[in-house]
Design an enzyme around this catalytic site. Structure first.
Site, PDB file in Angstrom:
ATOM      1  N   TYR A 121       0.849  -1.193   0.000  1.00 59.77           N
ATOM      2  CA  TYR A 121       0.000   0.000   0.000  1.00 59.77           C
ATOM      3  C   TYR A 121       0.886   1.245   0.000  1.00 59.77           C
ATOM      4  O   TYR A 121       1.994   1.220   0.512  1.00 59.77           O
ATOM      5  CB  TYR A 121      -0.946   0.045   1.206  1.00 59.77           C
ATOM      6  CG  TYR A 121      -0.276  -0.147   2.544  1.00 59.77           C
ATOM      7  CD1 TYR A 121       0.008  -1.420   3.019  1.00 59.77           C
ATOM      8  CD2 TYR A 121       0.079   0.951   3.339  1.00 59.77           C
ATOM      9  CE1 TYR A 121       0.626  -1.610   4.248  1.00 59.77           C
ATOM     10  CE2 TYR A 121       0.686   0.763   4.570  1.00 59.77           C
ATOM     11  CZ  TYR A 121       0.963  -0.520   5.009  1.00 59.77           C
ATOM     12  OH  TYR A 121       1.585  -0.697   6.218  1.00 59.77           O
ATOM     13  N   LYS A 124       2.810  11.066   4.852  1.00 53.14           N
ATOM     14  CA  LYS A 124       2.801  11.683   6.173  1.00 53.14           C
ATOM     15  C   LYS A 124       1.985  12.974   6.009  1.00 53.14           C
ATOM     16  O   LYS A 124       2.223  13.763   5.083  1.00 53.14           O
ATOM     17  CB  LYS A 124       4.237  12.016   6.614  1.00 53.14           C
ATOM     18  CG  LYS A 124       5.050  10.767   6.943  1.00 53.14           C
ATOM     19  CD  LYS A 124       4.637  10.154   8.261  1.00 53.14           C
ATOM     20  CE  LYS A 124       5.708   9.249   8.789  1.00 53.14           C
ATOM     21  NZ  LYS A 124       5.390   7.890   9.050  1.00 53.14           N
ATOM     22  N   HIS A 182       8.235   4.149  16.287  1.00 51.37           N
ATOM     23  CA  HIS A 182       7.760   3.330  15.162  1.00 51.37           C
ATOM     24  C   HIS A 182       8.679   2.106  14.973  1.00 51.37           C
ATOM     25  O   HIS A 182       8.212   0.976  14.837  1.00 51.37           O
ATOM     26  CB  HIS A 182       7.752   4.212  13.906  1.00 51.37           C
ATOM     27  CG  HIS A 182       7.575   3.466  12.628  1.00 51.37           C
ATOM     28  ND1 HIS A 182       6.344   3.094  12.156  1.00 51.37           N
ATOM     29  CD2 HIS A 182       8.478   3.020  11.719  1.00 51.37           C
ATOM     30  CE1 HIS A 182       6.497   2.452  11.008  1.00 51.37           C
ATOM     31  NE2 HIS A 182       7.778   2.390  10.723  1.00 51.37           N
TER      32      HIS A 182
HETATM   33  O1  FEC Z   1       9.757   9.641   7.332  1.00 50.31           O
HETATM   34  C1  FEC Z   1      10.063   8.466   6.981  1.00 50.31           C
HETATM   35  O2  FEC Z   1      11.239   8.118   6.769  1.00 50.31           O
HETATM   36  C2  FEC Z   1       8.940   7.500   6.844  1.00 50.31           C
HETATM   37  C3  FEC Z   1       9.242   6.299   6.006  1.00 50.31           C
HETATM   38  C4  FEC Z   1       8.589   5.080   6.656  1.00 50.31           C
HETATM   39  C5  FEC Z   1       7.294   4.685   6.498  1.00 50.31           C
HETATM   40  C6  FEC Z   1       7.123   3.493   7.272  1.00 50.31           C
HETATM   41  C7  FEC Z   1       5.957   2.827   7.411  1.00 50.31           C
HETATM   42  C8  FEC Z   1       5.836   1.566   7.900  1.00 50.31           C
HETATM   43  N1  FEC Z   1       6.852   0.819   8.484  1.00 50.31           N
HETATM   44  C9  FEC Z   1       6.370  -0.400   8.806  1.00 50.31           C
HETATM   45  C10 FEC Z   1       7.067  -1.428   9.369  1.00 50.31           C
HETATM   46  C11 FEC Z   1       8.312  -1.273   9.974  1.00 50.31           C
HETATM   47  C12 FEC Z   1       9.006  -2.301  10.693  1.00 50.31           C
HETATM   48  C13 FEC Z   1      10.173  -1.739  11.162  1.00 50.31           C
HETATM   49  C14 FEC Z   1      10.217  -0.391  10.712  1.00 50.31           C
HETATM   50  C15 FEC Z   1      11.239   0.518  10.971  1.00 50.31           C
HETATM   51  C16 FEC Z   1      11.383   1.697  10.297  1.00 50.31           C
HETATM   52  C17 FEC Z   1      12.545   2.560  10.403  1.00 50.31           C
HETATM   53  C18 FEC Z   1      12.357   3.627   9.544  1.00 50.31           C
HETATM   54  C19 FEC Z   1      11.070   3.412   8.919  1.00 50.31           C
HETATM   55  N2  FEC Z   1      10.509   2.249   9.412  1.00 50.31           N
HETATM   56 FE1  FEC Z   1       8.660   1.557   9.037  1.00 50.31          FE
HETATM   57  N3  FEC Z   1       8.319   3.190   7.888  1.00 50.31           N
HETATM   58  C20 FEC Z   1       9.223   4.152   7.538  1.00 50.31           C
HETATM   59  C21 FEC Z   1      10.519   4.247   7.970  1.00 50.31           C
HETATM   60  N4  FEC Z   1       9.085  -0.133   9.987  1.00 50.31           N
HETATM   61  C22 FEC Z   1      13.282   4.804   9.301  1.00 50.31           C
HETATM   62  C23 FEC Z   1      13.756   2.309  11.331  1.00 50.31           C
HETATM   63  C24 FEC Z   1      13.449   3.035  12.623  1.00 50.31           C
HETATM   64  C25 FEC Z   1      14.462   2.826  13.692  1.00 50.31           C
HETATM   65  O3  FEC Z   1      15.162   1.799  13.635  1.00 50.31           O
HETATM   66  O4  FEC Z   1      14.544   3.670  14.596  1.00 50.31           O
HETATM   67  C26 FEC Z   1      11.283  -2.422  11.995  1.00 50.31           C
HETATM   68  C27 FEC Z   1      12.208  -3.105  11.027  1.00 50.31           C
HETATM   69  C28 FEC Z   1      13.619  -3.245  11.484  1.00 50.31           C
HETATM   70  O5  FEC Z   1      14.181  -2.288  12.077  1.00 50.31           O
HETATM   71  O6  FEC Z   1      14.175  -4.308  11.176  1.00 50.31           O
HETATM   72  C29 FEC Z   1       8.515  -3.750  10.851  1.00 50.31           C
HETATM   73  C30 FEC Z   1       4.969  -0.453   8.452  1.00 50.31           C
HETATM   74  C31 FEC Z   1       4.634   0.771   7.916  1.00 50.31           C
HETATM   75  C32 FEC Z   1       3.261   1.270   7.429  1.00 50.31           C
HETATM   76  C33 FEC Z   1       2.290   1.443   8.580  1.00 50.31           C
HETATM   77  C34 FEC Z   1       2.413   2.687   9.409  1.00 50.31           C
HETATM   78  O7  FEC Z   1       3.265   3.549   9.153  1.00 50.31           O
HETATM   79  O8  FEC Z   1       1.623   2.799  10.353  1.00 50.31           O
HETATM   80  C35 FEC Z   1       4.034  -1.636   8.671  1.00 50.31           C
HETATM   81  C36 FEC Z   1       6.250   5.361   5.655  1.00 50.31           C
END
Ligand code: FEC
Length: 274
Positions: free
Chosen positions: A165, A169, A192
């Site tokens: 999907y 933001k 997150h």
């Molecule tokens: O401003 C931005 O950079 C936003 C880009 C972004 C979106 C986004 C949406 C979702 N994520 C989902 C699952 C995971 C899982 C992990 C995870 C970690 C991150 C980190 C960043 C990031 N995500 Fe994200 N996500 C976006 C960006 N996300 C950066 C690392 C953060 C950190 O380590 O501090 C964990 C994976 C791992 O670390 O191995 C799983 C899902 C969505 C959509 C749903 C929602 O946003 O509610 C599901 C856009």
């Protein structure tokens, strides 16, 4: 210390999601042998010899939004252009009705790292207005790029279930992600990430950035061996501030991934039959 505003990001695969309905009426008229040829032609056309050059995922989409989703990963937009054009010349293409598509580039957002590097550089006397700053930042980012290259250009997870999907933001009058300070955004992304990491081993997510390429800001691809994981993870994330206040979601597509060699079974409607 001048806080940064824009988080750094690292880019990987160029990604093209292509979604189609199959003209099943015409497909049913295709003789068995021809169906095999049609499937082989597509698989050969979209195959990549060296996994370092890309991959293609085949997904049977559930529901009326599409029947078949192809997710094409390539090193550059030029490679994507070649793949799309070659696919458009296949016999199968004439039996498909495009429903939608999505163009993006795999992205690792580096909120945490941007903050850290910025602080380290500040301690060394670097400031964003100094000419040496960009070079120092670029050198640090290159180190990070090497560290995470496996995630930028990783293999397509083989998991059976796929959820895709697009999302934004929010930039509303009250809640506007882009007017929040870097520190606040970094805090929210950290929260997150914490929720996300609780799902380690159950889900693999590929976040691709589409600002400047498509109608939403990011594409989210989730891969899991149990579709309930999508529901649980996305529901839990709805409560984190980055989602509850700031996320806007586009249409969801969910489906069953199958290996390319099963395309023939899919087209002859025997896929998944005992
Ligand atoms: O401003 C931005 O950079 C936003 C880009 C972004 C979106 C986004 C949406 C979702 N994520 C989902 C699952 C995971 C899982 C992990 C995870 C970690 C991150 C980190 C960043 C990031 N995500 Fe994200 N996500 C976006 C960006 N996300 C950066 C690392 C953060 C950190 O380590 O501090 C964990 C994976 C791992 O670390 O191995 C799983 C899902 C969505 C959509 C749903 C929602 O946003 O509610 C599901 C856009």
């Amino acid at each position: 210390l001048n806080p940064p505003i824009v988080p750094e990001s690292l880019e990987g695969w160029s990604v093209l999601h292509l979604m189609y309905r199959v003209d099943w009426t015409r497909m049913r008229e295709v003789p068995h042998k021809e169906c095999k040829r049609i499937a082989n032609e597509v698989v050969t056309t979209l195959a990549v010899e060296d996994p370092a050059d890309g991959a293609t995922a085949y997904v049977q989409v559930l529901g009326h939004k599409g029947d078949l989703m192809l997710v094409i990963f390539r090193k550059t937009f030029d490679d994507l252009g070649r793949a799309e054009l070659a696919f458009s010349q296949t016999a199968l293409h004439a039996l498909l009705i495009p429903t939608t598509s999505y163009v993006s580039i795999v992205e690792l957002g580096m909120y945490d790292m941007t903050g850290k590097i910025h602080r380290q550089l500040a301690e060394l006397g670097e400031r964003p207005d100094l000419p040496t700053y960009r070079a120092a930042m670029a050198a640090e980012m290159e180190k990070q790029r090497q560290r995470v290259s496996g995630r930028l250009f990783g293999p397509v997870p083989k998991s059976r279930y796929v959820c895709f999907y697009p999302m934004n933001k929010r930039r509303g009058e009250v809640h506007n992600w882009y007017t929040e300070t870097f520190e606040r955004r970094a805090e929210m992304m950290s929260e997150h990430g914490k929720i996300g990491r609780e799902y380690a081993g159950k889900v693999i997510q590929i976040i691709s950035g589409s600002i400047g390429y498509d109608d939403w800001e990011w594409g989210v691809d989730l891969f899991a061996d149990d579709p309930i994981t999508f529901k649980k993870l996305i529901f839990e994330m709805r409560f984190d501030e980055a989602s509850s206040k700031f996320a806007e979601f586009g249409p969801f597509y969910v489906g069953l991934q199958f290996p390319p060699e099963d395309l023939e079974k899919y087209l002859s409607a025997t896929l998944g039959q005992p």
